[in-house]
Design an enzyme around this catalytic site. Structure first.
Site, PDB file in Angstrom:
ATOM      1  N   SER A   1       0.823  -1.209   0.000  1.00  0.00           N
ATOM      2  CA  SER A   1       0.000   0.000   0.000  1.00  0.00           C
ATOM      3  C   SER A   1       0.858   1.260   0.000  1.00  0.00           C
ATOM      4  O   SER A   1       1.995   1.263   0.443  1.00  0.00           O
ATOM      5  CB  SER A   1      -0.918   0.006   1.223  1.00  0.00           C
ATOM      6  OG  SER A   1      -1.813  -1.071   1.189  1.00  0.00           O
TER       7      SER A   1
ATOM      8  N   ARG B   1      10.914  -3.014  -2.899  1.00  0.00           N
ATOM      9  CA  ARG B   1      10.847  -3.306  -4.329  1.00  0.00           C
ATOM     10  C   ARG B   1      11.784  -2.370  -5.074  1.00  0.00           C
ATOM     11  O   ARG B   1      11.946  -1.208  -4.697  1.00  0.00           O
ATOM     12  CB  ARG B   1       9.412  -3.115  -4.839  1.00  0.00           C
ATOM     13  CG  ARG B   1       9.173  -3.563  -6.283  1.00  0.00           C
ATOM     14  CD  ARG B   1       9.269  -5.057  -6.423  1.00  0.00           C
ATOM     15  NE  ARG B   1       8.789  -5.534  -7.716  1.00  0.00           N
ATOM     16  CZ  ARG B   1       9.564  -5.743  -8.788  1.00  0.00           C
ATOM     17  NH1 ARG B   1      10.871  -5.500  -8.719  1.00  0.00           N
ATOM     18  NH2 ARG B   1       9.045  -6.184  -9.913  1.00  0.00           N
TER      19      ARG B   1
ATOM     20  N   THR C   1       2.611   4.539 -12.233  1.00  0.00           N
ATOM     21  CA  THR C   1       1.371   3.774 -12.394  1.00  0.00           C
ATOM     22  C   THR C   1       0.573   4.264 -13.594  1.00  0.00           C
ATOM     23  O   THR C   1       0.067   3.465 -14.393  1.00  0.00           O
ATOM     24  CB  THR C   1       0.511   3.866 -11.124  1.00  0.00           C
ATOM     25  OG1 THR C   1       1.277   3.435  -9.999  1.00  0.00           O
ATOM     26  CG2 THR C   1      -0.728   2.992 -11.239  1.00  0.00           C
TER      27      THR C   1
ATOM     28  N   CYS D   1      20.524  -6.360   0.363  1.00  0.00           N
ATOM     29  CA  CYS D   1      19.262  -7.109   0.458  1.00  0.00           C
ATOM     30  C   CYS D   1      18.488  -6.655   1.692  1.00  0.00           C
ATOM     31  O   CYS D   1      19.017  -6.693   2.806  1.00  0.00           O
ATOM     32  CB  CYS D   1      19.529  -8.608   0.538  1.00  0.00           C
ATOM     33  SG  CYS D   1      18.034  -9.579   0.845  1.00  0.00           S
TER      34      CYS D   1
ATOM     35  N   CYS E   1      12.885 -14.052   0.800  1.00  0.00           N
ATOM     36  CA  CYS E   1      12.924 -13.127  -0.335  1.00  0.00           C
ATOM     37  C   CYS E   1      11.628 -12.333  -0.491  1.00  0.00           C
ATOM     38  O   CYS E   1      10.529 -12.895  -0.520  1.00  0.00           O
ATOM     39  CB  CYS E   1      13.218 -13.902  -1.613  1.00  0.00           C
ATOM     40  SG  CYS E   1      13.369 -12.872  -3.081  1.00  0.00           S
TER      41      CYS E   1
ATOM     42  N   CYS F   1      12.280  -8.255  -4.380  1.00  0.00           N
ATOM     43  CA  CYS F   1      12.611  -6.867  -4.720  1.00  0.00           C
ATOM     44  C   CYS F   1      13.520  -6.781  -5.937  1.00  0.00           C
ATOM     45  O   CYS F   1      13.570  -5.760  -6.599  1.00  0.00           O
ATOM     46  CB  CYS F   1      13.224  -6.147  -3.519  1.00  0.00           C
ATOM     47  SG  CYS F   1      14.952  -6.572  -3.179  1.00  0.00           S
TER      48      CYS F   1
ATOM     49  N   CYS G   1      19.251  -7.949  -5.681  1.00  0.00           N
ATOM     50  CA  CYS G   1      20.429  -8.804  -5.850  1.00  0.00           C
ATOM     51  C   CYS G   1      20.733  -9.033  -7.322  1.00  0.00           C
ATOM     52  O   CYS G   1      21.901  -9.105  -7.728  1.00  0.00           O
ATOM     53  CB  CYS G   1      20.227 -10.130  -5.127  1.00  0.00           C
ATOM     54  SG  CYS G   1      18.749 -11.044  -5.647  1.00  0.00           S
TER      55      CYS G   1
END
Length: 664
Positions: free
Chosen positions: A177, A422, A458, A609, A633, A636, A639
């Site tokens: 969100s 992300r 978006t 990470c 994990c 995102c 890595c």
């Protein structure tokens, strides 16, 4: 438990069913489960089929198949060579329950054995289900494409079969969100969204931009122009769009990971295959092994989001970046929390962005703080992944940011509801690849349409999906070319918007102060009309300096009030993966972590990470070895981007795994 079966989509080429069941637990909470049956022929089955079934989930599904087998038109479903599939969601986890060819109607067995789902089909081949258009990813871009395709079908009185496959356990499960939403594309796609209950109801009421030092905040002119925009839950919007798509007849398959591109003999893309399920960590087939499904389409649209694994393969395979002489993509990682704060501090619609502290002057990034409805606040830090210092830890920088005297008072006394992370595209106009390939196209953030100075992608992702849908419709019905997507894109407002913003991000390769000065001139004076186009710097992984050039950064211990350790945050992400499955994070050369990354770069994967997937731990001889905790994990993709030697390859895990962001 109550169960029923209903026809939820019927077209000229396929018919689909869902078996619904509601199981009441001892805590008096209902867990909804459904199974999706689809078949690519043309039986005529009444939409009023709603039988009741037994008292266990196995008997429900078994009875559903048995009931269908007795229907007068079911013989068409079970002819040899007819594709038939059952997709089901059990306890929030999707599974391919039965796939392949049903040879006869008496071959049904109890589908659950020892708590494991059993397959009715052979393991030696994959079922193939045909669609007109296959879309990978149920985010704003993919759902916009699906909706636009079905709208065109209604407008032209034709019928196309469209499916969307989504690796999250449900639509929106991998979207946390908190978003400032520009409704321009939604106004074009669904003009009546305000009357149709879209979860967009908190207009931006206050828009501020600060430059932070360690103890102070200095107000700057706000360049974001958020007048007419809304503070929303993007996860909630995706779910709403998913419902709209299904109402139009789109088949959405959540919980299935698209792991493979399918090509024909002419090297044209003809669809995707979902990942095999029931494979143990050692590669052996478990009792519940199930081959993936081939979803084939005339057109395949990839809407996987930033650094999509299939999209990256397609770009390399067809050399799409080279085709348009596009620059490399640049990335940032965004780390986010959703808080519930005191009523007296809450100002719905308030938007704040910052630059500067806690990041050093050579590292591009900044923070955001969006006040949503219901006393909720989305707060996060974005750190460009071309940072130089290998000791920098984006997660710890975020924890430090929340301690700023201008930020901490808002959070004190509040509660963290969610945590997530992300990566996002920052390459902008210079990094847009040629998005069309034989048999399909790349849309949304997979192609990289984020507007960096707006910090919004978006609306551009949605518009790109709509344009690709129009091109795909033309290919199938009017014998035009998918290249019309590229032509439409260059004539659209996406192109104009990204062109005007093209120099903002690369200007910061010279540092914070030069970047702010140059971008201010671009925005307020030249207004994007500069005769120059600034190139990006090094690739993100090449920007990492050797550890000997920097001093380790000492981060403070979390206070447990506004700053937290990684395990606590990870718990709030609802991240879960099937433990006994092959790691979806692959080391191309297993020796590089110990031979290169650790001695030269001080093991940066343990810091970039945000989920502690990578840890260096001593072996029995006391030597440091890299341990991969793949079950942590967050998907995102940092890595895959930042590893100094590009030795880590991110691939999709079993469908339904990863974070489970709920609607807030």
């Amino acid at each position: 438990m109550v169960g029923f079966l209903s026809v939820f989509h019927k077209s000229k080429t396929r018919i689909s069913f869902r078996v619904y069941s509601a199981i009441q637990h001892s805590a008096s909470k209902f867990c909804y489960r459904h199974a999706h049956l689809s078949n690519s022929i043309n039986p005529i089955i009444s939409p009023s089929i709603r039988p009741n079934f037994g008292s266990t989930i196995s008997s429900t599904l078994f009875s559903a198949l048995r009931y269908l087998s007795k229907h007068p038109n079911f013989s068409n479903l079970t002819k040899r060579g007819t594709g038939f599939s059952l997709f089901c969601v059990l306890g929030g986890e999707s599974r391919i329950f039965s796939s392949g060819t049903l040879l006869n109607r008496t071959s049904f067995r109890n589908p659950i054995s020892n708590g494991r789902l059993r397959s009715f089909s052979s393991e030696s081949y994959r079922e193939s289900i045909n669609y007109d258009v296959v879309i990978v990813g149920a985010g704003p871009a993919g759902l916009s494409a699906a909706i636009r395709l079905k709208q065109l079908c209604q407008e032209r009185d034709v019928d196309l079969s469209v499916c969307v496959v989504e690796k999250g356990a449900e639509v929106g499960a991998h979207i946390i969100s908190g978003n400032v939403f520009e409704p321009r594309a939604l106004d074009e796609l669904l003009p009546q969204w305000r009357q149709e209950g879209a979860p967009i109801n908190v207009p931006v009421s206050d828009d501020r931009f600060w430059l932070l030092t360690k103890n102070h905040a200095f107000s700057l002119p706000c360049p974001f122009d958020n007048d007419g925009n809304y503070v929303i839950s993007l996860s909630e919007l995706a779910r709403w769009m998913g419902r709209k798509a299904e109402e139009l007849g789109v088949d959405i398959y959540p919980g299935f990971s698209a792991s493979e591109i399918l090509y024909d003999g002419n090297d044209k893309v003809v669809g995707i295959a979902t990942k095999d399920m029931g494979v143990a960590k050692d590669g052996s087939k478990m009792e519940n092994f199930q081959r993936g499904v081939e979803l084939k389409g005339h057109i395949t649209l990839l809407a996987e989001g930033c650094r999509g694994s299939l999209s990256e393969k397609i770009m390399r395979h067809y050399k799409l970046r080279e085709k348009e002489k596009a620059e490399h993509q640049t990335y940032a990682i965004g780390i986010k929390e959703v808080w519930e704060i005191d009523e007296g501090k809450h100002k719905p619609g308030s938007v704040l962005h910052t630059l500067g502290w806690p990041l050093d002057s050579k590292t591009y990034g900044g923070s955001f703080l969006y006040q949503m409805k219901d006393r909720q606040v989305s707060i996060g830090l974005v750190v460009a992944l071309d940072y130089q210092n290998p000791f920098l830890n984006p997660y710890e920088e975020f924890q430090k940011f929340k301690q700023h005297p201008s930020i901490k008072p808002l959070l004190e006394g509040g509660t963290v509801l969610q945590y997530g992370a992300r990566t996002l595209n920052e390459g902008g106009f210079q990094s847009i690849p040629y998005p069309v390939f034989p048999g399909g196209a790349i849309i949304g953030c997979s192609a990289g349409f984020l507007n960096v100075p707006k910090i919004k992608g978006t609306h551009t992702a949605m518009k790109s999906g709509m344009l690709a849908a129009e091109a795909a419709f033309g290919v199938i019905n009017e014998n035009t070319s998918m290249e019309t997507y590229w032509e439409k894109l260059k004539k659209s407002w996406i192109w104009k918007e990204l062109y005007r913003a093209r120099n903002y991000r690369p200007a910061f390769k010279y540092g914070l102060i030069p970047g702010v000065a140059f971008s201010a001139i671009e925005h307020y004076i030249l207004k994007g009309r500069s005769p120059l186009t600034v190139k990006h710097g090094k690739l993100d992984h090449e920007a990492t300096d050797a550890a000997r050039l920097h001093t380790p950064i000492q981060y403070s211990k979390p206070d447990g009030l506004v700053s937290f350790d990684v395990p606590t945050s990870l718990y709030r992400s609802n991240t879960n993966h099937e433990h006994d499955q092959p790691a979806h994070l692959h080391l191309k050369d297993p020796s590089i972590p110990e031979l290169v990354n650790l001695p030269e770069f001080a093991g940066p994967e343990s810091r970039y990470c945000p989920a502690r997937v990578y840890e260096y731990v001593p072996d029995e001889k006391g030597q440091q070895k890299l341990q991969i905790n793949a079950q942590n994990c967050l998907h995102c993709k940092a890595c895959d981007i930042k590893d100094p030697k590009q030795n880590i390859e991110w691939t999709v895990p079993e469908g339904g795994g990863g974070p489970g962001y709920s609607v807030m």
